[in-house]
Design an enzyme around this catalytic site. Structure first.
Site, PDB file in Angstrom:
ATOM      1  N   GLU A 163       0.834  -1.195   0.000  1.00  0.00           N
ATOM      2  CA  GLU A 163       0.000   0.000   0.000  1.00  0.00           C
ATOM      3  C   GLU A 163       0.877   1.256   0.000  1.00  0.00           C
ATOM      4  O   GLU A 163       0.445   2.344  -0.383  1.00  0.00           O
ATOM      5  CB  GLU A 163      -0.869  -0.034   1.257  1.00  0.00           C
ATOM      6  CG  GLU A 163      -1.987   0.948   1.262  1.00  0.00           C
ATOM      7  CD  GLU A 163      -3.002   0.609   2.350  1.00  0.00           C
ATOM      8  OE1 GLU A 163      -3.489  -0.533   2.381  1.00  0.00           O
ATOM      9  OE2 GLU A 163      -3.272   1.475   3.176  1.00  0.00           O
ATOM     10  N   PRO A 183      -9.825   2.877   2.537  1.00  0.00           N
ATOM     11  CA  PRO A 183      -9.435   1.623   3.167  1.00  0.00           C
ATOM     12  C   PRO A 183      -9.456   0.447   2.189  1.00  0.00           C
ATOM     13  O   PRO A 183     -10.082   0.517   1.138  1.00  0.00           O
ATOM     14  CB  PRO A 183     -10.469   1.435   4.278  1.00  0.00           C
ATOM     15  CG  PRO A 183     -11.533   2.420   4.045  1.00  0.00           C
ATOM     16  CD  PRO A 183     -11.029   3.457   3.127  1.00  0.00           C
ATOM     17  N   ARG A 184      -8.772  -0.619   2.579  1.00  0.00           N
ATOM     18  CA  ARG A 184      -8.534  -1.715   1.644  1.00  0.00           C
ATOM     19  C   ARG A 184      -9.801  -2.390   1.146  1.00  0.00           C
ATOM     20  O   ARG A 184      -9.870  -2.794  -0.016  1.00  0.00           O
ATOM     21  CB  ARG A 184      -7.652  -2.763   2.326  1.00  0.00           C
ATOM     22  CG  ARG A 184      -6.262  -2.257   2.482  1.00  0.00           C
ATOM     23  CD  ARG A 184      -5.396  -3.255   3.200  1.00  0.00           C
ATOM     24  NE  ARG A 184      -4.067  -2.664   3.322  1.00  0.00           N
ATOM     25  CZ  ARG A 184      -3.080  -3.208   3.988  1.00  0.00           C
ATOM     26  NH1 ARG A 184      -3.258  -4.360   4.624  1.00  0.00           N
ATOM     27  NH2 ARG A 184      -1.902  -2.623   4.032  1.00  0.00           N
ATOM     28  N   ASP A 185     -10.792  -2.560   2.029  1.00  0.00           N
ATOM     29  CA  ASP A 185     -11.997  -3.264   1.579  1.00  0.00           C
ATOM     30  C   ASP A 185     -12.627  -2.499   0.419  1.00  0.00           C
ATOM     31  O   ASP A 185     -12.997  -3.077  -0.594  1.00  0.00           O
ATOM     32  CB  ASP A 185     -12.991  -3.467   2.743  1.00  0.00           C
ATOM     33  CG  ASP A 185     -13.390  -2.179   3.457  1.00  0.00           C
ATOM     34  OD1 ASP A 185     -12.622  -1.194   3.396  1.00  0.00           O
ATOM     35  OD2 ASP A 185     -14.462  -2.149   4.082  1.00  0.00           O
ATOM     36  N   ALA A 245     -10.385  -2.681  -2.782  1.00  0.00           N
ATOM     37  CA  ALA A 245     -10.444  -4.025  -3.385  1.00  0.00           C
ATOM     38  C   ALA A 245     -11.767  -4.210  -4.135  1.00  0.00           C
ATOM     39  O   ALA A 245     -11.794  -4.730  -5.255  1.00  0.00           O
ATOM     40  CB  ALA A 245     -10.285  -5.097  -2.308  1.00  0.00           C
TER      41      ALA A 245
END
Ligand code: FAD
Length: 569
Positions: free
Chosen positions: A246, A276-278, A281
Site C-alpha cells: 500500500e 481503506p482496503r476493503d 479491493a
C-alpha cells in the site's frame, strides 16, 4: 520431553516480542517454530507500522485518539474499542522501543522517524524502513530475544495442543530435521502462529501460513472469532499475487483501468487510492467484473511512473526488485498489473487484550488471535503494530501467570503430553501404511479453489452454500488420504497431510460464518445483503469446533467511545 515454564509457538514478531517480555520477567521461555524465526511471514511486511508520532509535516497534531477513531471507523465498527484504544495508546512507546533496539527506520531530514500515508487514515502515521519494514523489525526483535537467552526450537511443526484437567499442559511437535516426535511440557503455552491466508490460492501469505495454530486451538475447544472477515489486499501482482505494498499508493501511485481512468474518483472521491482496503479491493474487482480491466483481463494497473526513479529507488526498492524478477517489468517505465488477493485474517483465536483465551494456561497474540482490533477490516500498518503491542502484553500476562503458580508436581501434564506423542506416532504410522484412495494434494487444491471462487471479495448466498457443501464433502474425503513418502526426516508429505486437516476446519468456519452473516460489513460483502445491518449484526461471530462442523454463536462488540456511523471516504 522438553520442559519450559512458557512454550511459545511461533517465531514471528508476536512470538518473539512475547518471549522478550517473559524472559525479561525471569520466566524460562522457549520458542517453537516451523521455520527459523527470521523466516517468519512478519519479515515480508513492507509498507509500515502505525503510531501517532506526529512527525509528518501534514500530521503534526496526530494523537492516539485520532488513530483509534480511524481504526474503529476502518473496522466498520466491529472492532472492540477498549482494545483499539490500548493499541493506539501503546503504539508510540513500542515504536521508540524498536528504534532504541536498533531498527533502521527511514528518516525525515530533521532526523525523526519518517511517516507515510496508508489507506483509511486521516493522517500520515505509518513509520517505515523503505519497503522492508517487517524485515528490519523482525531482525531487531530476534537479536533482542537471543540476547535474553531464549531457547529456540526451529523446524518443529506443532501438531497438538495438550489439554488435561481443563488446562493447557503443553504441545506435541514433529521435529522435521531429526524426524522425531517430541513432547513439550509448559505451565503456559502461547500461540503466535500467524495468519491462515493459505486456505486461499491467490494469497500474499507465506506458504507456511495455513492456519494450523487457529485450527489446533479450535479443535481443542477454544472458540475462534469472526472467521468470515478476510482481508483482500487491493494490489497483488497479477500472476503470482505477491504483495505490492500500500506504500506504493502512499507514495502517490495511481490505479488506472483499461480505459485509462483513475477510477477511484467514482468510489472514494475524497480518499481516492488511499481509501481503506476493503473499499479499494471492491472498486478494482468491480472494474474487472464490468470488463474495464486492462485489455479486458482480470487486472488493472498500478502506475508509479510519475514518482520518478529516485523516489522509487529510495522508498520502494523492494517493489522494483519484485517487479523486475517476477513480472519482468520495471515500474519506473511500466505500470504494474495488479488484482486483489487474500492478504490478512481478521478472525482468529478468541483472545482478550492481555492474551487470555477461554482455556486456562493457553494464550494467544498476533495475527492468529482476534482481540479484536481490526473488526471487519484492518487498516494498513495496524497489524505489525498489533504484533508488538499485544506480543508484549501476552508475554507479561503469561510471565506473571507462571511465576505466580504454586510449585507443583513434575508429574502434572507429563503423562498427557507423552500420550499425545504416542498418539501422533500411531497416526503417522497409520498414514504411511494406509493404501490411500484420496490424493491430499487434490483435496488441498480444491479447498483453495473453493475459497478463491466463493468466499472472495464479493459473496452471495448461493455461492457460500456451494462453498460450505464442497468443503463438507472434502472434509469427509480427508480420512481416506495417505502419504507416499516414507521416513520422517523432512517428510513434507506428512506435514502437508497434517496441515490439510486444519485447513479444512479453518476454511469451513470462515465459509459458514460468511453464509450466516446476512449483511455487508467491511471486507464481508454480500451481493444479496448489500447493507450493513447494525440491528442484527453488530456482533462478533464465535465458532466452536464439533465433529460435524462449526457451531456458531455470537457476542457483543465493545462500543464505549465512538457510536457507529455511516462510513464515507
Ligand atoms: C506480504 C505481506 C506484507 C505485509 N505488510 C504489512 C505492513 O506493511 N504493515 C502491517 O502492519 N502489516 C503487514 N502485514 C501483516 C503482518 O506482517 C502480519 O500480520 C504479522 O507480521 C504477523 O505476525 P505474527 O507474529 O502474528 O505471525 P508470523 O510472522 O506469520 O509468524 C508465525 C510463526 O508461527 C510459526 N508457526 C505457524 N504454525 C506453526 C506450527 N504448526 N508449528 C510451529 N510453528 C508454527 C511460524 O514458523 C512462524 O514463526 C503484511 C503481511 C504480508 C503477508
Amino acid at each position: 520431553m522438553h520442559r519450559h515454564q512458557i512454550v511459545i509457538v511461533g517465531g514471528g514478531l508476536a512470538g518473539l516480542r512475547a518471549a522478550v517480555e517473559a524472559t525479561s520477567l525471569g520466566a524460562d521461555c522457549a520458542v517453537v517454530s516451523l521455520v527459523h524465526p527470521v523466516r517468519s511471514h512478519s519479515g515480508a511486511a513492507q509498507g509500515g507500522i502505525n503510531a501517532s508520532l506526529g512527525n509528518h509535516p501534514e500530521g503534526r497534531d496526530d494523537n492516539p485518539d485520532l488513530h483509534a477513531f480511524d481504526t474503529v471507523k476502518g473496522s466498520d465498527y466491529l472492532g472492540d474499542q477498549d482494545a483499539i484504544r490500548i493499541m493506539c495508546q501503546d503504539a508510540p512507546g513500542r515504536i521508540y522501543e524498536m528504534e532504541h533496539w536498533g531498527t533502521p527506520f527511514s528518516r525525515f531530514d530533521d532526523g525523526t522517524i519518517a511517516q507515510r500515508a496508508l489507506g483509511g487514515a486521516g493522517y500520515p502515521r505509518a513509520c517505515y524502513g523503505a519497503d522492508k519494514t517487517g524485515h528490519y523489525l523482525l531482525h531487531t526483535m530476534f537479536q533482542q530475544a537471543i540476547a535474553r537467552g531464549l531457547t529456540i526450537y526451529d523446524e518443529y511443526y506443532v501438531q497438538d495442543l495438550v489439554v488435561e484437567g481443563g488446562a493447557c499442559r503443553g504441545i506435541v511437535a514433529y521435529n522435521l530435521r531429526r524426524g522425531t516426535l517430541e513432547g513439550f511440557l509448559g505451565d503456559a503455552v502461547i500461540f503466535a502462529t500467524g495468519g491462515s491466508g493459505r486456505v486461499y490460492g491467490r494469497s500474499t501469505s507465506a506458504l507456511i501460513n495455513t492456519g494450523t495454530g487457529v485450527g489446533l486451538a479450535y479443535q481443542a475447544g477454544v472458540p475462534i472469532l469472526d472467521m468470515e472477515f478476510v482481508q483482500f489486499h487491493p494490489t497483488t501482482l497479477y500472476g503470482t499475487n505477491i504483495l505490492m505494498t500500500e506504500g506504493c499508493r502512499g507514495e502517490g501511485g495511481y490505479l488506472v483501468n483499461g480505459q485509462g481512468e483513475r477510477f477511484m474518483s467514482k468510489y472514494a472521491p475524497n480518499f481516492m487510492e488511499l481509501a481503506p482496503r476493503d473499499l479499494v479491493a471492491r472498486s478494482i474487482q468491480t472494474e474487472i467484473n464490468e470488463g474495464r480491466g486492462i485489455e479486458g483481463k482480470p487486472y488493472v494497473d498500478l502506475d508509479l511512473r510519475h514518482l520518478g526513479e529516485q523516489v522509487i529507488e529510495e522508498r520502494l526498492p523492494g517493489i522494483r526488485d519484485i517487479c523486475l524478477h517476477f513480472a519482468g517489468i520495471d515500474p519506473v517505465e511500466t505500470p504494474i498489473p495488479i488484482q486483489p488477493g487474500q492478504h490478512y485474517s481478521m478472525g482468529g483465536i478468541d483472545a482478550d487484550y492481555d492474551g487470555h483465551t477461554q482455556l486456562e494456561g493457553f494464550f494467544a497474540a498476533g495475527e492468529c488471535a482476534c482481540v479484536s482490533v481490526h473488526g471487519a477490516n484492518r487498516l494498513g500498518g495496524n497489524s505489525l503494530l498489533e504484533t508488538i503491542v499485544f506480543g508484549k502484553r501476552v508475554g507479561e500476562t503469561a510471565g506473571k501467570y507462571v511465576l505466580g503458580l504454586e510449585p507443583r508436581s513434575e508429574e502434572i501434564g507429563s503423562r498427557a503430553v507423552a500420550d499425545g506423542v504416542r498418539a501422533l506416532e500411531r497416526r503417522i504410522e497409520e498414514l504411511t501404511r494406509r493404501t490411500s484412495t484420496e490424493d491430499p494434494y487434490e483435496i488441498r487444491r480444491l479447498v483453495t479453489e473453493t475459497m478463491d471462487d466463493y468466499v472472495q471479495v464479493y459473496r452471495s448466498g448461493d455461492g457460500l452454500e456451494r462453498a460450505v457443501a464442497l468443503l463438507r464433502e472434502l472434509r469427509e474425503r480427508y480420512p481416506k488420504v495417505g502419504v507416499r513418502a516414507t521416513g520422517l526426516v523432512f517428510n513434507l508429505d506428512v506435514l502437508r497431510v497434517l496441515e490439510l486437516e486444519r485447513m479444512l476446519d479453518v476454511a469451513l468456519a470462515g465459509a459458514e460464518g460468511a453464509l450466516a452473516r446476512e449483511e455487508s460489513r467491511g471486507a464481508h460483502t454480500r451481493l444479496d445483503f448489500p447493507q450493513r445491518d447494525d440491528e442484527r449484526w453488530l456482533q462478533h461471530t464465535l465458532a466452536f469446533w464439533t465433529p460435524e462442523g462449526p457451531r456458531l454463536d455470537y457476542k457483543p462488540v465493545v462500543i464505549d467511545q465512538f457510536e457507529p456511523q455511516v462510513r464515507a471516504y
